[in-house]
Design an enzyme around this catalytic site. Structure first.
Site, PDB file in Angstrom:
ATOM      1  N   HIS A 187     -44.296  36.871 -91.930  1.00  0.00           N
ATOM      2  CA  HIS A 187     -44.467  38.256 -91.280  1.00  0.00           C
ATOM      3  C   HIS A 187     -45.707  38.464 -90.827  1.00  0.00           C
ATOM      4  O   HIS A 187     -46.145  39.911 -90.202  1.00  0.00           O
ATOM      5  CB  HIS A 187     -43.773  39.344 -92.696  1.00  0.00           C
ATOM      6  CG  HIS A 187     -42.654  40.552 -92.035  1.00  0.00           C
ATOM      7  ND1 HIS A 187     -42.971  40.325 -90.737  1.00  0.00           N
ATOM      8  CD2 HIS A 187     -42.307  41.205 -92.869  1.00  0.00           C
ATOM      9  CE1 HIS A 187     -42.201  41.878 -90.854  1.00  0.00           C
ATOM     10  NE2 HIS A 187     -42.137  42.067 -91.279  1.00  0.00           N
TER      11      HIS A 187
ATOM     12  N   ASP B 248     -42.881  39.304 -86.364  1.00  0.00           N
ATOM     13  CA  ASP B 248     -41.691  40.591 -86.524  1.00  0.00           C
ATOM     14  C   ASP B 248     -40.843  40.706 -86.977  1.00  0.00           C
ATOM     15  O   ASP B 248     -40.359  39.742 -86.465  1.00  0.00           O
ATOM     16  CB  ASP B 248     -42.481  42.156 -85.988  1.00  0.00           C
ATOM     17  CG  ASP B 248     -43.822  42.325 -85.220  1.00  0.00           C
ATOM     18  OD1 ASP B 248     -44.549  42.149 -86.813  1.00  0.00           O
ATOM     19  OD2 ASP B 248     -44.563  43.048 -84.615  1.00  0.00           O
TER      20      ASP B 248
END
Length: 455
Positions: free
Chosen positions: A426, A430
């Site tokens: 992450h 995204d």
């Protein structure tokens, strides 16, 4: 006899004539000013030299020294990222080996390197103990070339003692039967006191003795043993922990309807096998779909360079396919998947699988992947979250295909369904890119015609 004398006369006559012609030539050269060599002397009559002619003869003698030569075999050079490994011997001292026969195997943190015998011969000495650490160029063993006799093996003492032990003596013969008695034995006297008796209900049963606790523990088999972790397993554990400590891992899920791809495989599997020599499986569809989605979402194919604090975007797709082996999980790489079709992918997967089963994978076969696919469905997995393979940024987890009721066009139908999971870093990827990537894989696998239409 007369003919023999005539032959000799003709022979010497021709020789004398030749010598005289030679004298005439020298005389003409001297008259013209050309000096003859002072070391050459020609006479009119030949002079017989009674000394015998001497010839130089050189003798050659072959021996078995080269055939019995002892050579020292060293550890082959490792890859740049590998420095040392552990030795596991396949042969022992005195074993006769053929040329290119595997003598030992060196386990590194990435793969196993087999060391073959450079020639046929007998192993004379092992220079490294079993499980010892070696580096590139370390002497491993000594080999005596040729077909010499192997070293005799010692017989276990137990077998020798059992062979040398004498046979047990035969059992003694039964004693001879004595004479038959003629008189009756004496009758015991009758007791004068009355015999007391107890009813059966008054007798209390006695409990049987409880078995010893040690016997129960022995029957339960509560033993344990320890096995040393090999280098590959240690390296896998280290990399998995590094991934947990480095990446901000997050997982998103989806489900894939396998009806169309299953029907396509059923219809075309026999012609595909006949033309290409390999079976048509589901892995090629997911590998091609992943390459298509990686080109569409380049962030999933990228990586963070922690040294320079930069994002490295790859313009190529090299997909690692996780393969389970008895020694651990290996991930050989399929390179240039963006330019492959289903047949190329299946052939490459087949070749890498054969090399993995034969333990012939090299470090180069597992280095440089940009994305990983793990197929836990071959073991019957229904659902799971894979762990990222560093330094990559994402991994796709495939699972088993099971029939489930799903809503199709407002109706409930039973379809072969598969859960898929994407674990991504992450820090770089995204949620929008991750979900879009997984939905792109879902659309391609459910309808491979999307690849043709580039949708």
């Amino acid at each position: 006899m007369l003919s023999h004398s005539r032959c000799l006369t003709r022979f010497f006559g021709r020789s004398i004539s030749a010598l005289r012609q030679g004298n005439n030539v020298l005389a003409r050269r001297a008259a013209s000013g050309i000096s003859a060599s002072p070391c050459v002397s020609i006479k009119d009559s030949p002079k017989y030299d009674g000394r015998p002619s001497i010839f130089q003869i050189r003798y050659f003698k072959t021996t078995a020294i080269h055939r019995n030569e002892v050579i020292t075999v060293k550890t082959p050079a490792f890859a740049e990222s590998v420095t040392e490994g552990d030795v596991r011997w396949e042969k022992a001292v005195g074993d006769r080996v053929k040329e290119d026969e595997v003598v030992c195997e060196i386990e590194t943190d990435k793969t196993s390197v087999q060391v073959p015998s450079p020639a046929a011969g007998v192993i004379e000495e092992l220079l490294v103990p079993d499980g010892g650490k070696v580096e590139g160029g370390t002497p491993l063993f000594k080999l005596r070339k040729g077909d010499g006799p192997a070293m005799p093996t010692t017989t276990p003492p137990s077998a020798t003692e059992a062979t040398a032990a004498p046979l047990p003596p035969p059992p003694p013969a039964p004693a001879a039967v004595g004479p038959i008695p003629t008189t009756m034995p004496p009758v015991p006297p009758v007791p004068t006191q009355p015999i007391t008796s107890k009813p059966v209900s008054a007798i209390k049963p006695t409990a049987a003795p409880a078995p010893a606790a040690t016997d129960i523990a022995a029957k339960a088999g509560r033993s344990e043993h320890r096995v040393k972790m090999n280098r590959m397993r240690l390296r896998i554990a280290q990399r998995l922990k590094e991934a947990q400590n480095t990446c901000a891992m997050l997982t998103t899920f989806n489900e894939v309807d396998m009806s169309n791809i299953t029907e396509m495989r059923k219809v075309h599997k026999d012609p595909f096998l006949k033309k290409h020599g390999v079976k048509l499986g589901f892995m090629s569809a997911f590998v091609k779909a992943a390459a298509y989605a990686l080109v569409d979402q380049p962030a999933v194919n990228a990586v963070i360079d922690d040294t320079t604090k930069e994002i490295v975007y790859r313009d190529y797709v090299d997909i690692s396919v996780a393969v389970a082996t008895p020694k651990g999980l290996v991930v050989p790489v399929i390179r240039g998947v963006e330019g492959m079709n289903f047949a190329d992918i299946e052939k490459t997967i087949h070749e890498l699988g054969e090399k993995a089963r034969k333990n012939e994978l090299a470090v180069e076969d597992m280095d440089g992947g940009t994305f990983t696919i793990s197929n836990g469905g071959v073991f019957g997995s229904l659902f799971g979250t894979p762990i990222i393979n560093p330094p990559q940024s994402a991994i796709l987890g495939m699972h088993g295909i099971f029939d489930r009721p799903v809503a199709v066009g407002g109706k409930v139908e039973v379809r072969p369904m598969m859960y898929v999971a994407l674990t991504y870093d992450h820090r770089l990827v995204d949620g929008r890119e991750a979900v879009t990537f997984l939905r792109k894989i879902k659309s391609v696998v459910e309808d491979p015609r999307v690849l043709l239409l580039d949708m």
